[in-house]
Write a protein that holds these residues in place. Structure first.
Motif, PDB file in Angstrom:
ATOM      1  N   SER A 139       0.791  -1.244   0.000  1.00 55.13           N
ATOM      2  CA  SER A 139       0.000   0.000   0.000  1.00 55.13           C
ATOM      3  C   SER A 139       0.820   1.290   0.000  1.00 55.13           C
ATOM      4  O   SER A 139       0.423   2.260  -0.652  1.00 55.13           O
ATOM      5  N   PRO A 140       1.968   1.368   0.717  1.00 52.36           N
ATOM      6  CA  PRO A 140       2.732   2.623   0.665  1.00 52.36           C
ATOM      7  C   PRO A 140       3.206   2.985  -0.745  1.00 52.36           C
ATOM      8  O   PRO A 140       3.548   4.140  -0.989  1.00 52.36           O
ATOM      9  N   TYR A 141       3.224   2.031  -1.671  1.00 50.89           N
ATOM     10  CA  TYR A 141       3.617   2.339  -3.044  1.00 50.89           C
ATOM     11  C   TYR A 141       2.413   2.721  -3.898  1.00 50.89           C
ATOM     12  O   TYR A 141       2.511   2.847  -5.109  1.00 50.89           O
ATOM     13  N   GLU A 142       1.272   2.889  -3.218  1.00 50.96           N
ATOM     14  CA  GLU A 142       0.071   3.501  -3.801  1.00 50.96           C
ATOM     15  C   GLU A 142      -0.485   2.766  -5.026  1.00 50.96           C
ATOM     16  O   GLU A 142      -0.750   3.379  -6.056  1.00 50.96           O
ATOM     17  N   PRO A 143      -0.648   1.440  -4.914  1.00 46.28           N
ATOM     18  CA  PRO A 143      -1.265   0.711  -6.025  1.00 46.28           C
ATOM     19  C   PRO A 143      -2.767   0.906  -6.036  1.00 46.28           C
ATOM     20  O   PRO A 143      -3.367   1.351  -5.055  1.00 46.28           O
ATOM     21  N   GLN A 144      -3.362   0.547  -7.159  1.00 44.90           N
ATOM     22  CA  GLN A 144      -4.810   0.388  -7.225  1.00 44.90           C
ATOM     23  C   GLN A 144      -5.045  -1.123  -7.220  1.00 44.90           C
ATOM     24  O   GLN A 144      -4.527  -1.837  -8.088  1.00 44.90           O
ATOM     25  N   TYR A 145      -5.773  -1.624  -6.225  1.00 40.84           N
ATOM     26  CA  TYR A 145      -5.944  -3.068  -6.104  1.00 40.84           C
ATOM     27  C   TYR A 145      -7.077  -3.575  -6.996  1.00 40.84           C
ATOM     28  O   TYR A 145      -8.160  -2.986  -7.021  1.00 40.84           O
ATOM     29  N   LEU A 146      -6.810  -4.683  -7.676  1.00 44.17           N
ATOM     30  CA  LEU A 146      -7.863  -5.454  -8.326  1.00 44.17           C
ATOM     31  C   LEU A 146      -7.995  -6.744  -7.514  1.00 44.17           C
ATOM     32  O   LEU A 146      -7.022  -7.490  -7.386  1.00 44.17           O
ATOM     33  N   SER A 147      -9.173  -6.991  -6.935  1.00 39.82           N
ATOM     34  CA  SER A 147      -9.378  -8.177  -6.095  1.00 39.82           C
ATOM     35  C   SER A 147     -10.240  -9.187  -6.826  1.00 39.82           C
ATOM     36  O   SER A 147     -11.343  -8.854  -7.255  1.00 39.82           O
ATOM     37  N   VAL A 148      -9.751 -10.425  -6.936  1.00 40.31           N
ATOM     38  CA  VAL A 148     -10.573 -11.455  -7.592  1.00 40.31           C
ATOM     39  C   VAL A 148     -11.067 -12.461  -6.564  1.00 40.31           C
ATOM     40  O   VAL A 148     -10.334 -12.856  -5.669  1.00 40.31           O
ATOM     41  N   PRO A 149     -12.342 -12.859  -6.699  1.00 38.95           N
ATOM     42  CA  PRO A 149     -12.893 -13.873  -5.797  1.00 38.95           C
ATOM     43  C   PRO A 149     -12.413 -15.264  -6.213  1.00 38.95           C
ATOM     44  O   PRO A 149     -11.791 -15.413  -7.270  1.00 38.95           O
ATOM     45  N   GLY A 150     -12.708 -16.259  -5.402  1.00 33.76           N
ATOM     46  CA  GLY A 150     -12.310 -17.615  -5.746  1.00 33.76           C
ATOM     47  C   GLY A 150     -13.244 -18.641  -5.151  1.00 33.76           C
ATOM     48  O   GLY A 150     -14.256 -18.299  -4.536  1.00 33.76           O
ATOM     49  N   ASP A 151     -12.890 -19.909  -5.384  1.00 34.24           N
ATOM     50  CA  ASP A 151     -13.642 -21.009  -4.787  1.00 34.24           C
ATOM     51  C   ASP A 151     -12.639 -21.947  -4.129  1.00 34.24           C
ATOM     52  O   ASP A 151     -11.483 -21.566  -3.927  1.00 34.24           O
ATOM     53  N   ALA A 152     -13.045 -23.165  -3.830  1.00 33.49           N
ATOM     54  CA  ALA A 152     -12.173 -24.092  -3.119  1.00 33.49           C
ATOM     55  C   ALA A 152     -10.946 -24.495  -3.942  1.00 33.49           C
ATOM     56  O   ALA A 152      -9.953 -24.973  -3.400  1.00 33.49           O
ATOM     57  N   GLU A 153     -10.982 -24.293  -5.267  1.00 33.68           N
ATOM     58  CA  GLU A 153      -9.858 -24.649  -6.138  1.00 33.68           C
ATOM     59  C   GLU A 153      -8.867 -23.503  -6.339  1.00 33.68           C
ATOM     60  O   GLU A 153      -7.797 -23.706  -6.896  1.00 33.68           O
ATOM     61  N   GLY A 154      -9.308 -22.281  -5.979  1.00 36.46           N
ATOM     62  CA  GLY A 154      -8.432 -21.128  -6.179  1.00 36.46           C
ATOM     63  C   GLY A 154      -9.180 -19.986  -6.843  1.00 36.46           C
ATOM     64  O   GLY A 154     -10.414 -20.000  -6.936  1.00 36.46           O
ATOM     65  N   PRO A 155      -8.448 -18.986  -7.342  1.00 35.55           N
ATOM     66  CA  PRO A 155      -9.074 -17.797  -7.925  1.00 35.55           C
ATOM     67  C   PRO A 155      -9.947 -18.142  -9.123  1.00 35.55           C
ATOM     68  O   PRO A 155      -9.619 -19.035  -9.909  1.00 35.55           O
ATOM     69  N   ASP A 156     -11.027 -17.418  -9.265  1.00 32.78           N
ATOM     70  CA  ASP A 156     -11.963 -17.590 -10.370  1.00 32.78           C
ATOM     71  C   ASP A 156     -11.304 -17.146 -11.678  1.00 32.78           C
ATOM     72  O   ASP A 156     -10.884 -15.993 -11.822  1.00 32.78           O
ATOM     73  N   LEU A 157     -11.230 -18.062 -12.647  1.00 35.27           N
ATOM     74  CA  LEU A 157     -10.428 -17.785 -13.848  1.00 35.27           C
ATOM     75  C   LEU A 157     -11.020 -16.687 -14.726  1.00 35.27           C
ATOM     76  O   LEU A 157     -10.279 -15.893 -15.312  1.00 35.27           O
ATOM     77  N   ALA A 158     -12.343 -16.634 -14.807  1.00 36.44           N
ATOM     78  CA  ALA A 158     -12.951 -15.573 -15.628  1.00 36.44           C
ATOM     79  C   ALA A 158     -12.650 -14.206 -15.011  1.00 36.44           C
ATOM     80  O   ALA A 158     -12.325 -13.238 -15.714  1.00 36.44           O
ATOM     81  N   ALA A 159     -12.726 -14.146 -13.681  1.00 35.87           N
ATOM     82  CA  ALA A 159     -12.425 -12.875 -13.006  1.00 35.87           C
ATOM     83  C   ALA A 159     -10.953 -12.514 -13.185  1.00 35.87           C
ATOM     84  O   ALA A 159     -10.600 -11.343 -13.377  1.00 35.87           O
ATOM     85  N   VAL A 160     -10.082 -13.526 -13.126  1.00 36.47           N
ATOM     86  CA  VAL A 160      -8.656 -13.268 -13.317  1.00 36.47           C
ATOM     87  C   VAL A 160      -8.409 -12.730 -14.729  1.00 36.47           C
ATOM     88  O   VAL A 160      -7.700 -11.735 -14.910  1.00 36.47           O
ATOM     89  N   GLU A 161      -9.019 -13.382 -15.714  1.00 40.17           N
ATOM     90  CA  GLU A 161      -8.799 -12.944 -17.098  1.00 40.17           C
ATOM     91  C   GLU A 161      -9.265 -11.491 -17.279  1.00 40.17           C
ATOM     92  O   GLU A 161      -8.558 -10.667 -17.869  1.00 40.17           O
ATOM     93  N   ALA A 162     -10.429 -11.181 -16.725  1.00 40.69           N
ATOM     94  CA  ALA A 162     -10.934  -9.803 -16.839  1.00 40.69           C
ATOM     95  C   ALA A 162      -9.979  -8.821 -16.168  1.00 40.69           C
ATOM     96  O   ALA A 162      -9.720  -7.726 -16.675  1.00 40.69           O
ATOM     97  N   ALA A 163      -9.438  -9.216 -15.024  1.00 41.20           N
ATOM     98  CA  ALA A 163      -8.519  -8.321 -14.315  1.00 41.20           C
ATOM     99  C   ALA A 163      -7.208  -8.163 -15.086  1.00 41.20           C
ATOM    100  O   ALA A 163      -6.624  -7.075 -15.137  1.00 41.20           O
ATOM    101  N   LEU A 164      -6.727  -9.255 -15.702  1.00 40.36           N
ATOM    102  CA  LEU A 164      -5.472  -9.178 -16.454  1.00 40.36           C
ATOM    103  C   LEU A 164      -5.593  -8.236 -17.656  1.00 40.36           C
ATOM    104  O   LEU A 164      -4.602  -7.632 -18.073  1.00 40.36           O
ATOM    105  N   GLU A 165      -6.813  -8.110 -18.190  1.00 40.03           N
ATOM    106  CA  GLU A 165      -7.034  -7.163 -19.294  1.00 40.03           C
ATOM    107  C   GLU A 165      -6.693  -5.737 -18.869  1.00 40.03           C
ATOM    108  O   GLU A 165      -6.404  -4.880 -19.700  1.00 40.03           O
ATOM    109  N   GLN A 166      -6.760  -5.502 -17.557  1.00 43.50           N
ATOM    110  CA  GLN A 166      -6.456  -4.157 -17.051  1.00 43.50           C
ATOM    111  C   GLN A 166      -4.967  -3.954 -16.788  1.00 43.50           C
ATOM    112  O   GLN A 166      -4.571  -2.971 -16.181  1.00 43.50           O
ATOM    113  N   LYS A 167      -4.144  -4.930 -17.231  1.00 48.63           N
ATOM    114  CA  LYS A 167      -2.691  -4.812 -17.181  1.00 48.63           C
ATOM    115  C   LYS A 167      -2.128  -4.506 -15.772  1.00 48.63           C
ATOM    116  O   LYS A 167      -1.414  -3.509 -15.583  1.00 48.63           O
ATOM    117  N   PRO A 168      -2.418  -5.360 -14.806  1.00 47.02           N
ATOM    118  CA  PRO A 168      -1.795  -5.168 -13.497  1.00 47.02           C
ATOM    119  C   PRO A 168      -0.292  -5.451 -13.578  1.00 47.02           C
ATOM    120  O   PRO A 168       0.163  -6.152 -14.485  1.00 47.02           O
TER     121      PRO A 168
END
Lengths: 404, 404
Positions: A139-168
């Motif tokens: 946080s001290p480096y002042e990022p903008q966080y993109l948070s992805v939800p998940g399930d018992a297997e790990g992060p939700d892939l559709a949400a990850v793909e959408a977030a990656l489009e935003q070039k984190p």
């Protein structure tokens, strides 16, 4: 004229607010409180005798002691880095000495990742929930966080793909027995995450603080190992943060970061500028202990913490009211509780301390977006099975008042 | 696709270039070289026996060992902070526990100062020359440096006043036996600097790494003590960075920063986010040693290093060619050499290593504006008087070729 300090602070200081939870947790020193709050190891399980012998050995020779008390190179004690390379090698990663930096705990590795990669306003990708200490480091480096939800297997892939489009700038993950919710990312999901991140050229930061503490099931290859397998054994798209705080002891403050040499080169300069190097004598002692005792000590730890995890899960089965759900971690130190929507974990903590002499960490602290108000993190690492059962009994008594 | 790492680095990484000097200094491991390069203490003078006993004591009780190997609070080990408050108290500063943070060496205190106060492009004020490690700590936060020249009494006041008009975020000073040039700021100049900085509301960051190592003359009050004297005993306009690396040993990585509580509060959060805390066991050991041995150990160090300073100054008197001048430090570890204009210290270092088996640090490294090409820093701390004389003889032989 006196200095108006608030006025000379850099802009980034705004991202460093004190938390209400920190204030509440200061009350935990009362001995009648059973605390599931801190994710800290039990000192009864420390390899204390081996550590004591390692110090003794150092002071048996004058020149040995002189070297152990002197400045050393920023990269870290060479025999310790060699041990780390061999450790990574057993996991299929060909790590050279120039691909490893010893850090002052893996917390410092996270701080360095933030300093290296985050410019003000740039996006980074985390899971919901994620490790509070990582949010504090970034946080001290002042990022903008993109948070992805998940399930018992790990992060939700559709949400990850959408977030990656935003070039984190990177994707931060705790793949094994995640702090705070105890979940483990499946092998298939790890491969899919590597695919997606490689497709977008986004690095993964893998935090492996709990990876060695598996109590059941087969070990799943680390993301860094899957990355290396795709790239001739070399780390390519991943930065791997390792820790000795949970496997050995926290107080020596020794961890490491493993990555491509072009990244580690930069981090060595950052280390030099930041604190010169990690304590020489602590690195020598830690190297001595892990060289002799790593595998046997890990076996002991697994047996000991498994008993505590089982005690917590059994007590929850026995005492939890309807409407309360929880995770069943295969390792690590944490169980994650979900309460009915509308429950406020922070408010509940205040009541738990005051009325039930039991404590935990409200789950909202682990959400970059401050969601998750109805979740709690419980650690089973630092109480014996009897106290765990009693603490869960007290907590569940309180939960009766909020459940369904 | 593989990650293009150079492309994901944050902008601040540009300020972290590797130095050519660092590469040259890697050659110093050859035993035939007499090195005056590193400003490192001599392990022969470490309080090794006291440190060994302190470790032994910790491992004599199981609970003591458990606590010493466990996580601790980010603020630092309370008895050590109490000792630091008493130490400051003897110098006239009323420091409370909430005005002290234990850091991993004073290098980390400088890193925290940079992170706390410097926004990209903001101005900060340093002396010409100044401590290289401070420049390394500050530069990743992308300051614009204002460098002021000085004389034997300290920074030039007219230049300071002109620089203060440009509203720098702070003024960084090493008032005693400055690394790199060995000069000490006079009492009158300290008062004048405090006046000027107070007038402009600009804080002073006082780096006291060498202050205890005085070999002749009367101790001059620290700037922080003068600040406190003006403000009812309380630190008001100064941040004070203290170190145990030069007085005790470097390898424990323990230093501290002392300042107003509203600043220390922020730095505690920064410490938590950065590496959680400084090594617990190291803080306990250091506290044990300084509680018993601080004053007597400092007396021994002063006598030992004075002999070496004298050896270096005498050898320079005996061997230095005309056209070469040098400082006569009253303490610390460094003598600063000025060569005729046009001499290039970096080029000279390459020749010194290759042709004369002697080494030093070129002075340009200590200039934010990369001036000072004709200066050299020599450390007298880590060679015995005979080797110092021989090294200065070799160096002066080489200087014959560049002097007038």
């Amino acid at each position: 004229m006196t200095v108006d300090w608030g006025n000379v602070f850099a802009g980034r200081v705004a991202g460093m607010g004190a938390s209400e939870i920190r204030e509440l947790l200061k009350l935990l020193e009362r001995p009648e409180i059973i605390s599931f709050a801190g994710g800290i190891p039990d000192p009864d399980f420390f390899p204390t005798a081996a550590i004591a012998r390692a110090y003794e050995k150092i002071f048996q020779s004058n020149s040995g002691a002189g070297g152990a008390l002197q400045y050393t190179i920023s990269e870290g004690f060479t025999p310790l880095r060699e041990w780390i390379c061999a450790y990574m090698g057993r996991r299929g990663i060909q790590a050279g000495l120039d691909e490893v930096l010893v850090t002052s705990g893996s917390q410092q590795a996270l701080e360095f990742v933030g300093k290296l990669l985050i410019g003000p306003g740039e996006k980074i990708l985390v899971t919901r929930p994620t490790y509070l200490g990582a949010l504090q480091a970034f946080s001290p480096y002042e990022p903008q966080y993109l948070s992805v939800p998940g399930d018992a297997e790990g992060p939700d892939l559709a949400a990850v793909e959408a977030a990656l489009e935003q070039k984190p700038k990177f994707f931060y993950l705790v793949p094994d027995f995640q702090n705070p919710n105890g979940t483990t990312i499946s092998l298939a999901r790890r491969e899919a995450l590597l695919d997606l991140c490689a497709k977008h050229g986004v690095p993964i930061v893998e935090d492996a603080a709990y990876t060695e503490l598996r109590y059941e099931g087969e070990a799943i290859p680390s993301i860094v190992a899957l990355d290396a397998a795709r790239n001739g054994g070399k780390i390519t798209n991943v930065l791997f943060c390792g820790s000795f705080s949970k496997t050995m002891v926290p107080a020596l403050r020794v961890g490491w970061i493993n990555g491509p040499a072009e990244v580690i080169n930069r981090l060595v300069l950052m280390k030099q500028a930041g604190d010169l190097h990690t304590s020489t004598i602590n690195q020598i002692v830690l190297h001595d202990v892990v060289s002799q005792n790593f595998d046997s000590h890990i076996r002991r730890l697994r047996a000991a913490y498994k008993e505590r995890r089982d005690a917590m899960l059994t007590a929850l089965d026995d005492f939890a009211p309807a409407g309360v759900t929880w995770t069943k971690p295969e390792g690590g130190m944490f169980v994650w509780i979900e309460l009915p929507e509308g429950t406020d974990g922070v408010e509940l903590l205040a009541r738990a301390i005051k009325d039930a002499n039991v404590a935990f960490v409200p789950g909202s602290a682990f959400h970059a977006d401050r969601s998750g108000k109805n979740t709690l993190r419980l650690s089973f690492s630092n109480n014996n099975p009897e106290r765990i059962r009693e603490g869960i009994r007290r907590l569940c008594g309180l939960l009766q008042t909020v459940a369904a």
